[in-house]
Design an enzyme around this catalytic site. Sequence first.
Site, PDB file in Angstrom:
ATOM      1  N   LEU A  15       0.818  -1.215   0.000  1.00  0.00           N
ATOM      2  CA  LEU A  15       0.000   0.000   0.000  1.00  0.00           C
ATOM      3  C   LEU A  15       0.849   1.261   0.000  1.00  0.00           C
ATOM      4  O   LEU A  15       0.440   2.283  -0.532  1.00  0.00           O
ATOM      5  CB  LEU A  15      -0.928   0.018   1.221  1.00  0.00           C
ATOM      6  CG  LEU A  15      -1.993  -1.080   1.269  1.00  0.00           C
ATOM      7  CD1 LEU A  15      -2.745  -1.029   2.592  1.00  0.00           C
ATOM      8  CD2 LEU A  15      -2.956  -0.936   0.098  1.00  0.00           C
ATOM      9  N   GLY A  16       2.017   1.207   0.640  1.00  0.00           N
ATOM     10  CA  GLY A  16       2.862   2.393   0.689  1.00  0.00           C
ATOM     11  C   GLY A  16       4.109   2.177   1.513  1.00  0.00           C
ATOM     12  O   GLY A  16       4.221   1.186   2.242  1.00  0.00           O
ATOM     13  N   GLY A  18       7.047   4.268   4.086  1.00  0.00           N
ATOM     14  CA  GLY A  18       7.269   5.440   4.915  1.00  0.00           C
ATOM     15  C   GLY A  18       8.617   5.354   5.583  1.00  0.00           C
ATOM     16  O   GLY A  18       9.431   4.467   5.288  1.00  0.00           O
ATOM     17  N   VAL A  23       3.840  -0.571   4.396  1.00  0.00           N
ATOM     18  CA  VAL A  23       2.477  -0.960   4.759  1.00  0.00           C
ATOM     19  C   VAL A  23       1.924  -1.831   3.640  1.00  0.00           C
ATOM     20  O   VAL A  23       1.990  -1.458   2.461  1.00  0.00           O
ATOM     21  CB  VAL A  23       1.575   0.270   4.987  1.00  0.00           C
ATOM     22  CG1 VAL A  23       0.158  -0.169   5.341  1.00  0.00           C
ATOM     23  CG2 VAL A  23       2.145   1.157   6.085  1.00  0.00           C
ATOM     24  N   LYS A  38       1.758  -2.894   8.953  1.00  0.00           N
ATOM     25  CA  LYS A  38       2.914  -1.994   8.894  1.00  0.00           C
ATOM     26  C   LYS A  38       4.102  -2.809   9.369  1.00  0.00           C
ATOM     27  O   LYS A  38       4.195  -3.171  10.539  1.00  0.00           O
ATOM     28  CB  LYS A  38       2.699  -0.770   9.776  1.00  0.00           C
ATOM     29  CG  LYS A  38       3.820   0.241   9.658  1.00  0.00           C
ATOM     30  CD  LYS A  38       3.473   1.515  10.400  1.00  0.00           C
ATOM     31  CE  LYS A  38       4.419   2.628  10.054  1.00  0.00           C
ATOM     32  NZ  LYS A  38       4.006   3.887  10.686  1.00  0.00           N
ATOM     33  N   ASP A 131       1.923  14.354  13.439  1.00  0.00           N
ATOM     34  CA  ASP A 131       2.194  14.269  12.001  1.00  0.00           C
ATOM     35  C   ASP A 131       0.888  14.312  11.216  1.00  0.00           C
ATOM     36  O   ASP A 131       0.736  13.603  10.223  1.00  0.00           O
ATOM     37  CB  ASP A 131       2.984  12.999  11.681  1.00  0.00           C
ATOM     38  CG  ASP A 131       3.586  13.020  10.277  1.00  0.00           C
ATOM     39  OD1 ASP A 131       3.815  14.124   9.729  1.00  0.00           O
ATOM     40  OD2 ASP A 131       3.809  11.929   9.710  1.00  0.00           O
TER      41      ASP A 131
END
Length: 163
Positions: A15-16, A18, A23, A38, A131
């Site tokens: 999904l992404g 960081g 994730v 995650k 954040d």
Amino acid sequence: MIGRKLAQYKVLDELGRGGMGVVYRALDTSLGREVALKVLGPVPGSDAEAEQRLRKEARAAAALTHPAVSVVYEIDEADGATFIAMELVKGQALAALLAEAPLEPGRALALAIEVAEGLAEAHVQGVVHRDLKPKNVMLTESGHAKIIDFGLAKLVHPRPPVD
């Protein structure tokens, strides 16, 4: 990682990425539901420090129960990987919606109120997100806001709610 199993979670796709890791969308084979995983990845500094930060994130988010905050199910380790299993928020990030076009004022206000209510509950529980940005607010398929990614959260002493 895609196609692997971590504990009872089968990793389906990414999904992404960081600062702390990756994730993934995964299937909880025990409960038959999709989750977001995650997974701690290579980060600057010691592995112990990164794992401690991930555990802090999990504790901070797990302390919250509010419709505008994504749910943390567990933190675990499997096959040498430390990960957080959390609610998979299907929809789109607020950042993506804002990139398409400006929001109508009424819609913007409704989303701002939902996010503010989620943050207020976090603050009552002693969690400061630190954040908050459009990328860290997901909009559910029904259009409601959910705050995600408590990776920089700070735990402080909870305060009683103010009228």
